[in-house]
Write a protein that holds these residues in place. Sequence first.
Motif, PDB file in Angstrom:
ATOM      1  N   VAL A  94     -43.493  -1.650  -3.420  1.00 63.52           N
ATOM      2  CA  VAL A  94     -44.740  -1.430  -4.152  1.00 63.52           C
ATOM      3  C   VAL A  94     -44.443  -0.754  -5.496  1.00 63.52           C
ATOM      4  N   ALA A  95     -43.556   0.239  -5.496  1.00 60.39           N
ATOM      5  CA  ALA A  95     -43.201   0.922  -6.743  1.00 60.39           C
ATOM      6  C   ALA A  95     -42.534  -0.047  -7.723  1.00 60.39           C
ATOM      7  N   LEU A  96     -41.647  -0.883  -7.223  1.00 59.10           N
ATOM      8  CA  LEU A  96     -40.979  -1.858  -8.079  1.00 59.10           C
ATOM      9  C   LEU A  96     -41.974  -2.873  -8.641  1.00 59.10           C
ATOM     10  N   ARG A  97     -42.897  -3.327  -7.814  1.00 56.55           N
ATOM     11  CA  ARG A  97     -43.898  -4.294  -8.269  1.00 56.55           C
ATOM     12  C   ARG A  97     -44.797  -3.685  -9.347  1.00 56.55           C
ATOM     13  N   HIS A  98     -45.176  -2.420  -9.173  1.00 53.66           N
ATOM     14  CA  HIS A  98     -46.003  -1.754 -10.203  1.00 53.66           C
ATOM     15  C   HIS A  98     -45.231  -1.579 -11.503  1.00 53.66           C
ATOM     16  N   ARG A  99     -43.941  -1.288 -11.398  1.00 54.85           N
ATOM     17  CA  ARG A  99     -43.124  -1.135 -12.589  1.00 54.85           C
ATOM     18  C   ARG A  99     -43.023  -2.457 -13.344  1.00 54.85           C
ATOM     19  N   TRP A 100     -42.874  -3.575 -12.617  1.00 54.56           N
ATOM     20  CA  TRP A 100     -42.832  -4.887 -13.254  1.00 54.56           C
ATOM     21  C   TRP A 100     -44.142  -5.250 -13.917  1.00 54.56           C
ATOM     22  N   GLN A 101     -45.237  -4.912 -13.272  1.00 53.61           N
ATOM     23  CA  GLN A 101     -46.560  -5.247 -13.820  1.00 53.61           C
ATOM     24  C   GLN A 101     -46.863  -4.454 -15.074  1.00 53.61           C
TER      25      GLN A 101
END
Length: 103
Positions: A94-101
Amino acid sequence: MTDKGQKTLDQAYEGLEKEAPDRVARAIRWLRDPKARWIRIPLGVLFIIASMLWFLPVVGIEMLPLGLLLIAQDVPFLRKPVGRFMIWLERKWVALRHRWQRG
């Protein structure tokens, strides 16, 4: 201890179902049914074996946590450690996905 392990495993499954597409989440719910034990165990073993073929393009190391998660449903001493690992893995995802977004 088993009850706490089952709660941890349930929490891991809920997080996975929340992050997965609807079709995959339905399959996960179906596999968690006690009647699906005879499918869940061989599928978990198959996923673990497939994770050892990480160098192939279709399967990968990501199959290992899924296989362990499926087997942990039926093996009490694996429930808590696998559940905690999956919860940790989901938080990192989830943290990685938010960073990408945020980009």
